[in-house]
Scaffold this motif. Structure first.
Motif, short mmCIF file in Angstrom:
data_model
loop_
_atom_site.label_atom_id
_atom_site.label_comp_id
_atom_site.label_asym_id
_atom_site.label_seq_id
_atom_site.Cartn_x
_atom_site.Cartn_y
_atom_site.Cartn_z
N LYS A 1 32.29 90.20 72.90
CA LYS A 1 32.08 88.76 73.09
C LYS A 1 32.47 87.96 71.85
N ARG A 2 32.14 88.45 70.67
CA ARG A 2 32.45 87.72 69.45
C ARG A 2 33.96 87.56 69.28
N VAL A 3 34.70 88.64 69.51
CA VAL A 3 36.16 88.61 69.37
C VAL A 3 36.77 87.69 70.42
N LEU A 4 36.29 87.79 71.65
CA LEU A 4 36.82 86.94 72.72
C LEU A 4 36.54 85.46 72.46
N ASN A 5 35.35 85.17 71.96
CA ASN A 5 35.03 83.77 71.64
C ASN A 5 35.87 83.25 70.49
N SER A 6 36.20 84.11 69.54
CA SER A 6 37.06 83.65 68.44
C SER A 6 38.49 83.42 68.92
N ILE A 7 38.98 84.26 69.86
CA ILE A 7 40.30 84.03 70.45
C ILE A 7 40.29 82.72 71.23
N ASN A 8 39.22 82.48 71.95
CA ASN A 8 39.10 81.27 72.77
C ASN A 8 39.06 80.01 71.92
N LYS A 9 38.42 80.06 70.78
CA LYS A 9 38.21 78.86 69.96
C LYS A 9 39.21 78.71 68.82
N THR A 10 40.21 79.59 68.73
CA THR A 10 41.19 79.50 67.65
C THR A 10 41.91 78.17 67.72
N GLN A 11 41.95 77.48 66.61
CA GLN A 11 42.64 76.18 66.54
C GLN A 11 44.13 76.40 66.34
N GLY A 12 44.94 75.49 66.81
CA GLY A 12 46.39 75.60 66.62
C GLY A 12 47.02 76.42 67.72
N ILE A 13 47.14 77.72 67.50
CA ILE A 13 47.82 78.59 68.47
C ILE A 13 46.83 79.23 69.44
N GLY A 14 45.73 78.57 69.71
CA GLY A 14 44.72 79.11 70.61
C GLY A 14 45.21 79.18 72.04
N LEU A 15 44.28 79.33 72.93
CA LEU A 15 44.61 79.42 74.35
C LEU A 15 45.13 78.09 74.86
N ARG A 16 46.04 78.16 75.81
CA ARG A 16 46.60 76.95 76.40
C ARG A 16 45.52 76.18 77.16
N PHE A 17 44.67 76.91 77.87
CA PHE A 17 43.57 76.32 78.62
C PHE A 17 42.27 76.93 78.13
N GLN B 1 49.40 85.90 71.33
CA GLN B 1 48.37 86.05 70.30
C GLN B 1 48.10 87.53 70.07
N THR B 2 47.74 87.85 68.85
CA THR B 2 47.36 89.23 68.56
C THR B 2 45.92 89.43 69.00
N ILE B 3 45.67 90.58 69.59
CA ILE B 3 44.32 90.94 70.01
C ILE B 3 43.83 92.00 69.04
N PRO B 4 42.86 91.66 68.19
CA PRO B 4 42.47 92.55 67.10
C PRO B 4 41.70 93.80 67.53
N GLU B 5 41.08 93.79 68.67
CA GLU B 5 40.24 94.90 69.11
C GLU B 5 41.04 95.86 70.00
N PRO B 6 41.10 97.15 69.65
CA PRO B 6 41.87 98.10 70.46
C PRO B 6 41.39 98.21 71.92
N SER B 7 40.10 98.14 72.14
CA SER B 7 39.60 98.23 73.52
C SER B 7 40.03 97.01 74.34
N LEU B 8 40.12 95.85 73.70
CA LEU B 8 40.59 94.65 74.39
C LEU B 8 42.08 94.75 74.69
N THR B 9 42.84 95.38 73.79
CA THR B 9 44.26 95.58 74.03
C THR B 9 44.47 96.49 75.24
N GLN B 10 43.67 97.54 75.34
CA GLN B 10 43.75 98.43 76.50
C GLN B 10 43.38 97.70 77.78
#
Length: 144
Positions: free
Chosen positions: A63-79, A103-112
């Motif tokens: 959840k922490r990693v996903l929320n950081s991907i969601n809230k990234t400023q600049g090159i964050g999610l389109r929606f 975007q790079t996904i830092p967590e290996p389990s999320l990449t899978q």
């Protein structure tokens, strides 16, 4: 389709497409609700809520990693997803947008999970494409 002269069963086009692309009936029902004028955001939400992704789990540690991907400023999610990511559908939506946005996904389990989502998502989107084309074609033929 059953013909009167012979006892012959043939699947209808939606059933044949469901079997070809391994799409569940519940997913097909969701896809038949599409009007054809949906935005990209709405299509991603519909695809991420399909039954084919029920085996994707939202783990507490992600959840922490996903929320950081969601809230990234600049090159964050389109929606960006409003609020915090708390559901499986939100996780899938976030990962789809992150991969499509390069975007790079830092967590290996999320990449899978993202790889698995895209393998399954290819089947679902092909089904949508052929189902919509078949529906449009039959509507045009019936209007003449």
């Amino acid at each position: 389709m059953i013909s009167q002269s012979e006892v012959e069963l043939q699947p209808l086009t939606p059933g044949r497409l469901m079997a070809r692309y391994c799409v569940s009936f519940a997913t097909m029902e969701n896809f038949t609700q599409l009007r054809g004028d949906e935005s990209l955001k709405e299509l991603v939400e519909v695809i991420s809520s399909t039954r084919e992704f029920w085996d994707v789990k939202l783990r507490t540690s992600e959840k922490r990693v996903l929320n950081s991907i969601n809230k990234t400023q600049g090159i964050g999610l389109r929606f960006p997803i409003k609020g915090r990511i708390m559901k499986r559908e939100q996780k899938i939506n976030c990962l789809i947008q992150a991969v499509l946005g390069s975007q790079t996904i830092p967590e290996p389990s999320l990449t899978q999970d993202a790889n698995k989502i895209f393998r399954t998502g290819q089947r679902s989107t092909k089904f949508i494409r052929y189902h919509v084309l078949d529906t449009l074609y039959s509507v045009k033929c019936n209007n003449f």
